[in-house]
Motif scaffolding. Sequence first.
Motif, mmCIF file in Angstrom:
data_model
loop_
_atom_site.group_PDB
_atom_site.id
_atom_site.type_symbol
_atom_site.label_atom_id
_atom_site.label_comp_id
_atom_site.label_asym_id
_atom_site.label_seq_id
_atom_site.Cartn_x
_atom_site.Cartn_y
_atom_site.Cartn_z
ATOM 1 N N GLY A 119 31.085 51.189 -43.360
ATOM 2 C CA GLY A 119 29.798 50.858 -43.963
ATOM 3 C C GLY A 119 28.975 52.036 -44.403
ATOM 4 N N ASP A 120 29.603 53.185 -44.567
ATOM 5 C CA ASP A 120 28.909 54.425 -44.941
ATOM 6 C C ASP A 120 29.357 54.813 -46.354
ATOM 7 O OD1 ASP A 120 27.623 56.862 -45.034
ATOM 8 O OD2 ASP A 120 28.388 57.575 -43.116
ATOM 9 N N GLY A 121 28.421 54.914 -47.278
ATOM 10 C CA GLY A 121 28.769 55.264 -48.657
ATOM 11 C C GLY A 121 27.841 56.317 -49.217
ATOM 12 N N MET A 122 28.334 57.070 -50.182
ATOM 13 C CA MET A 122 27.555 58.153 -50.776
ATOM 14 C C MET A 122 27.826 58.220 -52.268
ATOM 15 S SD MET A 122 27.308 62.165 -49.596
ATOM 16 C CE MET A 122 28.900 62.702 -50.159
ATOM 17 N N ALA A 123 26.806 58.578 -53.026
ATOM 18 C CA ALA A 123 26.955 58.814 -54.460
ATOM 19 C C ALA A 123 26.296 60.134 -54.816
ATOM 20 C CB ALA A 123 26.335 57.679 -55.270
ATOM 21 N N GLU A 124 26.941 60.863 -55.711
ATOM 22 C CA GLU A 124 26.419 62.140 -56.222
ATOM 23 C C GLU A 124 26.272 61.995 -57.730
ATOM 24 O OE1 GLU A 124 29.666 63.870 -53.089
ATOM 25 O OE2 GLU A 124 29.682 64.604 -55.164
ATOM 26 N N VAL A 125 25.076 62.215 -58.228
ATOM 27 C CA VAL A 125 24.783 62.012 -59.649
ATOM 28 C C VAL A 125 24.253 63.302 -60.249
ATOM 29 C CG1 VAL A 125 23.401 60.715 -61.316
ATOM 30 C CG2 VAL A 125 24.296 59.562 -59.285
ATOM 31 N N GLU A 126 24.838 63.696 -61.377
ATOM 32 C CA GLU A 126 24.344 64.860 -62.117
ATOM 33 C C GLU A 126 23.145 64.432 -62.947
ATOM 34 O OE1 GLU A 126 25.568 67.931 -61.972
ATOM 35 O OE2 GLU A 126 27.369 67.540 -60.794
ATOM 36 N N CYS A 127 21.977 65.002 -62.659
ATOM 37 C CA CYS A 127 20.788 64.666 -63.442
ATOM 38 C C CYS A 127 20.192 65.949 -64.011
ATOM 39 C CB CYS A 127 19.776 63.900 -62.597
ATOM 40 S SG CYS A 127 19.130 64.774 -61.156
ATOM 41 N N ALA A 128 19.048 65.838 -64.665
ATOM 42 C CA ALA A 128 18.465 67.010 -65.329
ATOM 43 C C ALA A 128 18.261 68.165 -64.360
ATOM 44 C CB ALA A 128 17.134 66.620 -65.981
ATOM 45 N N ARG A 129 17.902 67.858 -63.116
ATOM 46 C CA ARG A 129 17.585 68.901 -62.136
ATOM 47 C C ARG A 129 18.814 69.442 -61.430
ATOM 48 N NH1 ARG A 129 13.772 65.699 -58.278
ATOM 49 N NH2 ARG A 129 14.980 63.916 -59.043
ATOM 50 N N GLY A 130 19.908 68.696 -61.467
ATOM 51 C CA GLY A 130 21.100 69.096 -60.731
ATOM 52 C C GLY A 130 21.720 67.895 -60.049
#
Length: 392
Positions: free
Chosen positions: A311-322
């Motif tokens: 039940g543990d999930g993670m997302a990494e998103v590239e945005c304007a700041r990093g």
Amino acid sequence: MKRELTLTLTTDGERVTALDVRLPRFDATALLAQRQASEAAVLLPSVFSICAQAQAAAAAGAISAACAQPLSPTLMAGHTLAVQIESVQESLRSLCLGLPETLLSRQSAQRSEQGVALIADFSQAWRDSTAFLARLQKALCNDAAHDKASALAALIQEAKQIAQAWDHFCTRHVYGVSVLHWQGEGNSVGNSVGNSAASDVLPVMRWFRQMAKDVPVLGKTALSPLPLAMFRAGKLSWQALVHAPYDASAWWRVQQDSRMAPVAARFGNGAVARLWARLVDVARTLGELLDATAEKKEERPWIRVHSLGDGDGMAEVECARGVLVHRVQLAAQSVVAYEVCAPTDWNLHRDSALATLIGLPATDAACLQTHATWLVQVLDPCVAFDVEVIHA
């Protein structure tokens, strides 16, 4: 959600002796604890005013991973498109509307008129782009739609028109040419810092030249890139990840770009090169949007989703700041804990590149405040901030 930064510089009258950074952290667990995962995915993005599209993508990705229900390719494509367009418009907002006022108004009436035209053109592109993103987000969240794939496909086609509008703005106010033709500009940096003709006319380029002249070493740091892979492999604790001064900036997206190498070779990874990196980043992103059929050579996908098990999930998103990180822990489809770590938390950590302000001359308080402002603007293009200078 509005995140306010206050940077306080303490001086002894001659040099900066200390700095303090006040940046409130958002307690997502307090908002979401015991709520259903589906409710959290809708509620969380609505509280953010900064990088809202990236926040929505990160929430959707982290919750889908925790639920072991991966996002469909259609939804992933839609969220990626939203994040890319938002990254362009947020970066250009900071680069153009955050310019030192003198670069828009001083020395001639022509430059004053240029500033008025820049604001008018930006406002029109921003309105159209923001309206498009609202329609796209509605389509992404509309579970009742019978044919979500068709609706998103139509919006993906429309996105090229938005990219063309931003490219027209950049041609007139940022690069002097279309991003598709902005090639090799960095190769002349060794002698003249960018394309000399464009640099003399366009305010963003004048800002770059002025920084290169006034503060060429400001912001240089030996920070390591954000070690997300180490955390996912169990070699780094969550607390160690989120509280250390790693480099989570968009700088890493353009490291291999040919337009970046000459500037980085001359200025290292300081504020001057990072400002150039943001110009390269916008050009690369717009280039992708304008030529959606081209082979993608991105080393890092815009959205990376990871199931951490149980039940543990993670997302990494590239945005304007990093890199924006969301992590959620669920039990029986209810939120137990939710962490939101924005790039700002790393970019503007007190021991990050901001630490290079310590030791700067402080005999001219106005000049010191200007240089500190430039550094914050370059390190994090989205957050609202104040710079204070006080005497010990």
